[in-house]
Write a protein that holds these residues in place. Structure first.
Motif, PDB file in Angstrom:
ATOM      1  N   GLU A 177       0.832 -14.230  -0.624  1.00 33.13           N
ATOM      2  CA  GLU A 177       2.374 -13.090  -0.355  1.00 33.13           C
ATOM      3  C   GLU A 177       3.752 -14.245  -0.733  1.00 33.13           C
ATOM      4  O   GLU A 177       4.431 -13.222  -0.908  1.00 33.13           O
ATOM      5  CB  GLU A 177       2.148 -12.407   1.348  1.00 33.13           C
ATOM      6  N   LEU A 178       3.983 -15.466  -1.352  1.00 31.57           N
ATOM      7  CA  LEU A 178       3.946 -16.017  -1.025  1.00 31.57           C
ATOM      8  C   LEU A 178       4.894 -15.629  -2.650  1.00 31.57           C
ATOM      9  O   LEU A 178       6.234 -15.691  -3.055  1.00 31.57           O
ATOM     10  CB  LEU A 178       4.305 -17.273  -0.869  1.00 31.57           C
ATOM     11  N   PRO A 179       3.951 -15.336  -3.576  1.00 33.71           N
ATOM     12  CA  PRO A 179       4.680 -15.289  -5.091  1.00 33.71           C
ATOM     13  C   PRO A 179       5.881 -13.765  -4.496  1.00 33.71           C
ATOM     14  O   PRO A 179       6.678 -13.569  -5.864  1.00 33.71           O
ATOM     15  CB  PRO A 179       3.597 -14.507  -5.687  1.00 33.71           C
ATOM     16  N   LEU A 180       5.437 -13.395  -4.139  1.00 28.67           N
ATOM     17  CA  LEU A 180       6.676 -11.820  -3.819  1.00 28.67           C
ATOM     18  C   LEU A 180       8.022 -12.083  -3.008  1.00 28.67           C
ATOM     19  O   LEU A 180       8.778 -11.514  -2.609  1.00 28.67           O
ATOM     20  CB  LEU A 180       5.932 -10.874  -2.885  1.00 28.67           C
ATOM     21  N   ALA A 181       7.953 -13.521  -2.420  1.00 35.38           N
ATOM     22  CA  ALA A 181       9.201 -14.023  -1.722  1.00 35.38           C
ATOM     23  C   ALA A 181      10.548 -14.617  -3.123  1.00 35.38           C
ATOM     24  O   ALA A 181      10.047 -14.773  -4.274  1.00 35.38           O
ATOM     25  CB  ALA A 181       9.234 -14.967  -0.731  1.00 35.38           C
ATOM     26  N   ASP A 182      11.802 -15.174  -2.335  1.00 32.81           N
ATOM     27  CA  ASP A 182      12.778 -15.269  -3.199  1.00 32.81           C
ATOM     28  C   ASP A 182      12.536 -16.777  -3.356  1.00 32.81           C
ATOM     29  O   ASP A 182      13.209 -17.235  -4.509  1.00 32.81           O
ATOM     30  CB  ASP A 182      14.275 -14.578  -2.865  1.00 32.81           C
ATOM     31  N   SER A 183      12.591 -17.289  -2.044  1.00 29.55           N
ATOM     32  CA  SER A 183      13.012 -18.514  -1.537  1.00 29.55           C
ATOM     33  C   SER A 183      12.166 -19.154  -0.196  1.00 29.55           C
ATOM     34  O   SER A 183      11.383 -18.211   0.556  1.00 29.55           O
ATOM     35  CB  SER A 183      14.320 -19.367  -1.954  1.00 29.55           C
ATOM     36  N   ILE A 184      12.460 -21.000  -0.711  1.00 30.77           N
ATOM     37  CA  ILE A 184      11.776 -20.910   1.070  1.00 30.77           C
ATOM     38  C   ILE A 184      12.499 -22.371   1.004  1.00 30.77           C
ATOM     39  O   ILE A 184      13.382 -23.196   0.382  1.00 30.77           O
ATOM     40  CB  ILE A 184      10.413 -21.777   0.582  1.00 30.77           C
ATOM     41  N   LYS A 234      14.844 -29.316   2.178  1.00 30.39           N
ATOM     42  CA  LYS A 234      14.449 -28.553   0.581  1.00 30.39           C
ATOM     43  C   LYS A 234      14.729 -27.578   0.523  1.00 30.39           C
ATOM     44  O   LYS A 234      13.784 -26.795   1.870  1.00 30.39           O
ATOM     45  CB  LYS A 234      13.504 -29.701  -0.404  1.00 30.39           C
ATOM     46  N   THR A 235      15.137 -26.500  -0.899  1.00 29.33           N
ATOM     47  CA  THR A 235      15.261 -25.407  -0.839  1.00 29.33           C
ATOM     48  C   THR A 235      14.793 -25.011  -1.972  1.00 29.33           C
ATOM     49  O   THR A 235      15.266 -25.636  -3.583  1.00 29.33           O
ATOM     50  CB  THR A 235      16.334 -24.637  -0.595  1.00 29.33           C
ATOM     51  N   TYR A 236      13.680 -23.376  -2.315  1.00 34.12           N
ATOM     52  CA  TYR A 236      12.862 -23.845  -3.495  1.00 34.12           C
ATOM     53  C   TYR A 236      13.612 -21.967  -4.190  1.00 34.12           C
ATOM     54  O   TYR A 236      13.181 -21.576  -2.712  1.00 34.12           O
ATOM     55  CB  TYR A 236      11.613 -24.087  -3.666  1.00 34.12           C
ATOM     56  N   GLN A 237      13.368 -22.149  -5.245  1.00 36.36           N
ATOM     57  CA  GLN A 237      14.000 -20.780  -5.605  1.00 36.36           C
ATOM     58  C   GLN A 237      12.004 -20.840  -5.858  1.00 36.36           C
ATOM     59  O   GLN A 237      12.082 -21.355  -6.813  1.00 36.36           O
ATOM     60  CB  GLN A 237      14.927 -20.663  -6.743  1.00 36.36           C
ATOM     61  N   LEU A 238      12.015 -19.770  -5.707  1.00 29.64           N
ATOM     62  CA  LEU A 238      10.441 -19.174  -6.410  1.00 29.64           C
ATOM     63  C   LEU A 238      10.507 -18.319  -7.220  1.00 29.64           C
ATOM     64  O   LEU A 238      10.689 -17.299  -7.283  1.00 29.64           O
ATOM     65  CB  LEU A 238       9.239 -18.556  -5.110  1.00 29.64           C
ATOM     66  N   HIS A 239       9.266 -18.370  -8.702  1.00 30.86           N
ATOM     67  CA  HIS A 239       9.192 -18.040 -10.005  1.00 30.86           C
ATOM     68  C   HIS A 239       8.357 -16.899  -9.249  1.00 30.86           C
ATOM     69  O   HIS A 239       7.285 -18.496 -10.813  1.00 30.86           O
ATOM     70  CB  HIS A 239       9.639 -18.285 -10.562  1.00 30.86           C
ATOM     71  N   GLY A 240       7.104 -16.058  -8.796  1.00 27.93           N
ATOM     72  CA  GLY A 240       5.645 -16.534  -8.705  1.00 27.93           C
ATOM     73  C   GLY A 240       5.354 -17.708  -8.191  1.00 27.93           C
ATOM     74  O   GLY A 240       5.617 -17.604  -6.887  1.00 27.93           O
ATOM     75  N   ARG A 241       4.357 -18.051  -8.851  1.00 27.89           N
ATOM     76  CA  ARG A 241       3.432 -18.776  -8.481  1.00 27.89           C
ATOM     77  C   ARG A 241       4.522 -20.373  -8.360  1.00 27.89           C
ATOM     78  O   ARG A 241       3.809 -21.060  -8.065  1.00 27.89           O
ATOM     79  CB  ARG A 241       1.614 -19.733  -8.682  1.00 27.89           C
ATOM     80  N   ILE A 242       5.363 -20.113  -8.460  1.00 23.25           N
ATOM     81  CA  ILE A 242       6.326 -21.950  -9.032  1.00 23.25           C
ATOM     82  C   ILE A 242       7.311 -21.548  -8.529  1.00 23.25           C
ATOM     83  O   ILE A 242       8.037 -20.801  -8.225  1.00 23.25           O
ATOM     84  CB  ILE A 242       6.302 -21.573 -11.176  1.00 23.25           C
ATOM     85  N   ALA A 243       7.976 -23.167  -7.469  1.00 24.52           N
ATOM     86  CA  ALA A 243       8.890 -23.134  -7.137  1.00 24.52           C
ATOM     87  C   ALA A 243       9.707 -23.855  -7.727  1.00 24.52           C
ATOM     88  O   ALA A 243       9.101 -25.187  -7.880  1.00 24.52           O
ATOM     89  CB  ALA A 243       8.427 -23.569  -5.966  1.00 24.52           C
ATOM     90  N   ILE A 244      11.291 -24.281  -7.826  1.00 24.35           N
ATOM     91  CA  ILE A 244      12.021 -25.190  -7.872  1.00 24.35           C
ATOM     92  C   ILE A 244      12.638 -25.007  -7.675  1.00 24.35           C
ATOM     93  O   ILE A 244      13.399 -24.433  -6.251  1.00 24.35           O
ATOM     94  CB  ILE A 244      12.614 -24.619  -9.140  1.00 24.35           C
ATOM     95  N   GLU A 245      12.714 -26.627  -7.085  1.00 20.91           N
ATOM     96  CA  GLU A 245      13.968 -27.605  -5.375  1.00 20.91           C
ATOM     97  C   GLU A 245      14.991 -26.856  -6.664  1.00 20.91           C
ATOM     98  O   GLU A 245      15.031 -26.868  -7.525  1.00 20.91           O
ATOM     99  CB  GLU A 245      13.666 -28.661  -6.019  1.00 20.91           C
ATOM    100  N   GLN A 246      16.235 -26.833  -5.511  1.00 23.67           N
ATOM    101  CA  GLN A 246      17.073 -26.517  -6.175  1.00 23.67           C
ATOM    102  C   GLN A 246      18.615 -27.542  -6.319  1.00 23.67           C
ATOM    103  O   GLN A 246      19.075 -27.706  -7.505  1.00 23.67           O
ATOM    104  CB  GLN A 246      18.125 -25.523  -4.442  1.00 23.67           C
ATOM    105  N   GLU A 247      18.237 -28.791  -5.761  1.00 24.68           N
ATOM    106  CA  GLU A 247      19.297 -29.638  -6.164  1.00 24.68           C
ATOM    107  C   GLU A 247      18.491 -30.500  -7.281  1.00 24.68           C
ATOM    108  O   GLU A 247      18.929 -31.183  -8.374  1.00 24.68           O
ATOM    109  CB  GLU A 247      19.255 -30.762  -5.079  1.00 24.68           C
ATOM    110  N   SER A 248      17.792 -31.466  -7.180  1.00 23.53           N
ATOM    111  CA  SER A 248      16.700 -31.673  -8.293  1.00 23.53           C
ATOM    112  C   SER A 248      15.553 -31.208  -9.038  1.00 23.53           C
ATOM    113  O   SER A 248      15.710 -31.811 -10.401  1.00 23.53           O
ATOM    114  CB  SER A 248      15.532 -32.561  -7.413  1.00 23.53           C
ATOM    115  N   LYS A 249      15.916 -30.071  -8.781  1.00 21.67           N
ATOM    116  CA  LYS A 249      15.068 -29.105 -10.185  1.00 21.67           C
ATOM    117  C   LYS A 249      13.417 -30.114 -10.894  1.00 21.67           C
ATOM    118  O   LYS A 249      12.888 -29.210 -11.551  1.00 21.67           O
ATOM    119  CB  LYS A 249      15.838 -28.772 -11.576  1.00 21.67           C
TER     120      LYS A 249
END
Length: 162
Positions: free
Chosen positions: A91-98, A104-119
């Motif tokens: 279900e996680l790819p359907l969410a926006d962030s974690i 750390k906060t990650y923006q979700l793009h499908g199965r890929i997570a990008i950490e907000q500060e460090s990218k």
């Protein structure tokens, strides 16, 4: 928003390559059939495939316009009808962030997570057991209180931004 496949196709065409030629640029790591599936948005690439394709297209993971992509394969769930049940990795790819237990906060793009500060870019499966909070459509949809607890759907709660 557009799809990863559209970006990949544009990159490939800008280099003047066929799908077969791009597959050859990946040294056999990604087949022409997989490239075709990505370009037609029939499949979502893993972070490793994205990295291989980016390198083949003379790009880096950091230069990919992640914020412009919609990597979801299906529509978002209606989070308001959920009961207290386990929030599954699928279900996680359907969410926006974690948000993880280490803050750390990650923006979700499908199965890929990008950490907000460090990218920093990660596959969501690498983060699943470190997740403290899951957000979808500006609401908390799943939480766990302690790292050893299950990730559980929660009642609908809107986030308040200060």
């Amino acid at each position: 928003m557009y799809r990863f496949g559209e970006w990949l196709r544009r990159e490939r065409l800008e280099h003047g390559w066929s799908q077969v030629e791009l597959a050859e640029k990946t040294y056999g790591e990604i087949s022409q059939a997989a490239i075709s599936a990505y370009e037609r948005n029939r499949s979502i690439p893993s972070i490793l495939d994205v990295q291989i394709l980016a390198t083949a297209c003379e790009q880096t993971l950091g230069s990919i316009p992640w914020d412009e992509f919609d990597l979801r394969m299906e529509k978002k769930r209606n989070w308001s009808h959920l009961k207290q049940e386990r929030f599954d990795l699928a279900e996680l790819p359907l969410a926006d962030s974690i948000r993880t237990f280490d803050g750390k906060t990650y923006q979700l793009h499908g199965r890929i997570a990008i950490e907000q500060e460090s990218k920093e870019t990660r596959e969501i499966s690498q983060l699943y057991y470190r997740i403290r909070t899951v957000v979808g459509e500006n609401q908390v949809i799943a939480k766990r209180k302690h790292p050893n607890d299950e990730l559980i759907h929660v009642a609908r709660r809107r986030l308040v931004h200060h």
